[in-house]
Write a protein that holds these residues in place. Structure first.
Motif, mmCIF file in Angstrom:
data_model
loop_
_atom_site.group_PDB
_atom_site.id
_atom_site.type_symbol
_atom_site.label_atom_id
_atom_site.label_comp_id
_atom_site.label_asym_id
_atom_site.label_seq_id
_atom_site.Cartn_x
_atom_site.Cartn_y
_atom_site.Cartn_z
ATOM 1 N N MET A 1 -33.329 41.527 -41.884
ATOM 2 C CA MET A 1 -33.804 40.673 -40.788
ATOM 3 C C MET A 1 -33.777 41.467 -39.484
ATOM 4 S SD MET A 1 -32.167 37.066 -39.393
ATOM 5 C CE MET A 1 -32.832 36.255 -37.946
ATOM 6 N N ARG A 2 -34.785 41.229 -38.652
ATOM 7 C CA ARG A 2 -34.841 41.878 -37.345
ATOM 8 C C ARG A 2 -34.990 40.801 -36.274
ATOM 9 N NH1 ARG A 2 -38.940 46.728 -35.979
ATOM 10 N NH2 ARG A 2 -37.434 47.817 -37.291
ATOM 11 N N LYS A 3 -34.204 40.948 -35.203
ATOM 12 C CA LYS A 3 -34.248 39.967 -34.130
ATOM 13 C C LYS A 3 -34.246 40.685 -32.795
ATOM 14 C CE LYS A 3 -31.944 35.714 -32.629
ATOM 15 N NZ LYS A 3 -30.845 34.756 -32.954
ATOM 16 N N ALA A 4 -35.219 40.336 -31.927
ATOM 17 C CA ALA A 4 -35.333 40.961 -30.613
ATOM 18 C C ALA A 4 -34.857 39.981 -29.550
ATOM 19 C CB ALA A 4 -36.766 41.395 -30.341
ATOM 20 N N LEU A 5 -33.968 40.440 -28.671
ATOM 21 C CA LEU A 5 -33.434 39.619 -27.588
ATOM 22 C C LEU A 5 -33.843 40.222 -26.260
ATOM 23 C CD1 LEU A 5 -29.782 39.170 -28.942
ATOM 24 C CD2 LEU A 5 -31.673 37.548 -29.181
ATOM 25 N N GLU A 6 -34.535 39.439 -25.436
ATOM 26 C CA GLU A 6 -34.928 39.931 -24.113
ATOM 27 C C GLU A 6 -33.781 39.650 -23.135
ATOM 28 O OE1 GLU A 6 -38.528 39.506 -20.824
ATOM 29 O OE2 GLU A 6 -38.772 38.679 -22.846
ATOM 30 N N LEU A 7 -33.300 40.706 -22.500
ATOM 31 C CA LEU A 7 -32.140 40.600 -21.611
ATOM 32 C C LEU A 7 -32.553 40.734 -20.158
ATOM 33 C CD1 LEU A 7 -29.777 43.059 -23.543
ATOM 34 C CD2 LEU A 7 -29.925 40.573 -23.837
ATOM 35 N N ASP A 8 -31.737 40.174 -19.296
ATOM 36 C CA ASP A 8 -31.888 40.421 -17.869
ATOM 37 C C ASP A 8 -31.681 41.914 -17.618
ATOM 38 O OD1 ASP A 8 -31.752 39.118 -14.966
ATOM 39 O OD2 ASP A 8 -30.175 40.656 -15.082
ATOM 40 N N ASN A 9 -32.396 42.462 -16.650
ATOM 41 C CA ASN A 9 -32.309 43.904 -16.394
ATOM 42 C C ASN A 9 -30.882 44.349 -16.078
ATOM 43 O OD1 ASN A 9 -35.040 44.369 -16.810
ATOM 44 N ND2 ASN A 9 -35.570 44.018 -14.655
ATOM 45 N N THR A 10 -30.152 43.524 -15.335
ATOM 46 C CA THR A 10 -28.760 43.853 -14.994
ATOM 47 C C THR A 10 -27.898 43.891 -16.252
ATOM 48 O OG1 THR A 10 -29.018 42.746 -12.863
ATOM 49 C CG2 THR A 10 -26.762 43.194 -13.589
ATOM 50 N N VAL A 11 -28.112 42.934 -17.135
ATOM 51 C CA VAL A 11 -27.357 42.874 -18.387
ATOM 52 C C VAL A 11 -27.672 44.087 -19.253
ATOM 53 C CG1 VAL A 11 -27.025 41.593 -20.541
ATOM 54 C CG2 VAL A 11 -27.192 40.366 -18.368
ATOM 55 N N ALA A 12 -28.952 44.430 -19.344
ATOM 56 C CA ALA A 12 -29.361 45.581 -20.153
ATOM 57 C C ALA A 12 -28.732 46.865 -19.625
ATOM 58 C CB ALA A 12 -30.886 45.693 -20.164
ATOM 59 N N ALA A 13 -28.729 47.037 -18.303
ATOM 60 C CA ALA A 13 -28.153 48.249 -17.711
ATOM 61 C C ALA A 13 -26.652 48.314 -17.971
ATOM 62 C CB ALA A 13 -28.428 48.264 -16.211
ATOM 63 N N GLU A 14 -25.956 47.169 -17.879
ATOM 64 C CA GLU A 14 -24.509 47.141 -18.116
ATOM 65 C C GLU A 14 -24.193 47.445 -19.578
ATOM 66 O OE1 GLU A 14 -20.583 46.782 -16.797
ATOM 67 O OE2 GLU A 14 -22.402 46.645 -15.594
ATOM 68 N N LEU A 15 -24.992 46.887 -20.501
ATOM 69 C CA LEU A 15 -24.750 47.129 -21.926
ATOM 70 C C LEU A 15 -25.016 48.584 -22.301
ATOM 71 C CD1 LEU A 15 -26.169 43.976 -23.772
ATOM 72 C CD2 LEU A 15 -23.792 44.621 -23.429
ATOM 73 N N ALA A 16 -26.000 49.186 -21.664
ATOM 74 C CA ALA A 16 -26.284 50.596 -21.953
ATOM 75 C C ALA A 16 -25.103 51.456 -21.524
ATOM 76 C CB ALA A 16 -27.561 51.032 -21.241
ATOM 77 N N GLY A 17 -24.540 51.147 -20.350
ATOM 78 C CA GLY A 17 -23.358 51.873 -19.891
ATOM 79 C C GLY A 17 -23.637 53.347 -19.699
ATOM 80 N N SER A 18 -22.555 54.108 -19.613
ATOM 81 C CA SER A 18 -22.662 55.550 -19.430
ATOM 82 C C SER A 18 -22.981 56.216 -20.760
ATOM 83 C CB SER A 18 -21.351 56.106 -18.860
ATOM 84 O OG SER A 18 -21.413 57.513 -18.776
#
Length: 323
Positions: A1-18
């Motif tokens: 199964m594949r599921k795509a979640l669209e995130l807020d840009n701030t959330v995406a940047a925080e999850l990516a991290g360093s």
């Protein structure tokens, strides 16, 4: 199964991290593959794993939107909380103490139980391995109580038990000799308060850091009292300490029964106390496990290895195997 979640840009940047460190940690705690492109997070795996991963991502997104800083330890706290059907935000939003850049809050379910127990009981025992936050959280709660003027002083104490070296061989006067035993408590204090404030409180007696022997004969009113390394108390010392309790005071007793430095023939006061006080109202016992270790992940592996070795060496376990 594949599921795509669209995130807020701030959330995406925080999850990516360093260098995607947070994202890689997230993937290591989930049973599916995780991909982030732009602000779209894709989860791929079997249906149950993807649904569970989606719940973790939603919780993390809410925490980020509420202003929480996401670190590998935060992800671990969220996944554990969801595993135990608890609310991650309820745990992580319980800020015990805040001082400048320092924000102290529980990181695991047991740490949250421990914090609540200290708030709701007169005496709390926190028993478990190193790195589970027993002393650190207790000192944070003490600092908070002092700042709110719920108490007049903080008293921190430890038994000065020799673990490999002898007090008589250490240089200096008595306080210089016991300083190595009390240093972890000083370190926790300096994490909570400015050094000059700690010094001022120590000079005025608002904060007292002393060996356990200094507690004898006293009655401690309007105080937040922490006994650290309590596994190295004798049953007599434990009784002496607990009976120092005065009016409008709290006591927190912490220790690790796997790190007893007493002579082999001497019982530990922390080992026997739960049998004596487990049904006394106003007293609570919170037990931590290796899953609550919030230091470097290698510390948790070390704790687990020692626990496994101790179980293999325990005579009663060998007896059961032979039976």
């Amino acid at each position: 199964m594949r599921k795509a979640l669209e995130l807020d840009n701030t959330v995406a940047a925080e999850l990516a991290g360093s260098e995607d460190a947070v994202l890689r940690t997230l993937e290591s705690h989930l049973d599916c593959d995780v991909y982030l492109r732009g602000n779209v997070l894709t989860l791929e795996g079997d249906e149950r794993a993807v649904e569970a991963a989606g719940a973790v991502v939603r919780e993390l997104s809410e925490l980020i939107e509420q202003g929480h800083e996401i670190a590998p330890g935060t992800i671990e706290a969220v996944t554990r909380a969801l595993d135990e059907d608890a609310s991650p935000s309820e745990i992580l939003e319980d800020v015990v103490w805040r001082h400048r850049a320092t924000k102290v809050s529980p990181k695991t379910i047991n740490q949250k139980r421990y914090v609540d127990s200290i708030r709701n009981n007169t005496i709390t025992f926190g028993i478990g391995p190193a790195g589970t936050g027993k002393t650190f959280l207790a000192v944070a709660l003490a600092a908070a109580a002092l700042s709110r003027r719920e108490i007049n002083r903080i008293i921190l104490t430890r038994p000065a038990v020799e673990a490999g070296e002898r007090l008589g061989f250490l240089p200096g006067d008595l306080m210089a000799k016991v300083d190595p035993y009390l240093r972890p408590l000083f370190d926790a204090l300096h994490d909570m308060l400015d050094p000059e404030r700690v010094s001022a409180h120590l000079e005025r007696g608002v904060i007292e850091v002393a060996p356990l022997a200094f507690m004898r004969g006293r009655t401690l009113n309007d105080s937040f009292i922490i006994l650290d390394e309590a596994q190295n108390t004798t049953p007599e010392q434990m009784k002496m300490f607990l009976t120092r309790l005065g009016f409008n005071s709290k006591m927190v007793v912490t220790g690790d029964i796997t790190q007893i430095d007493l002579p082999r023939e001497q019982d530990s006061g922390l080992v026997v106390i739960s049998d004596i006080l487990n049904r006394v109202e106003g007293i609570d016992f919170v037990r931590f496990g290796e899953e609550d270790v919030v230091r470097h992940k290698l510390v948790r592996r070390i704790v687990a290895a020692y626990n496994e070795h101790a179980q293999q060496q325990a005579p009663e376990l060998h007896a059961r195997k032979r039976a």
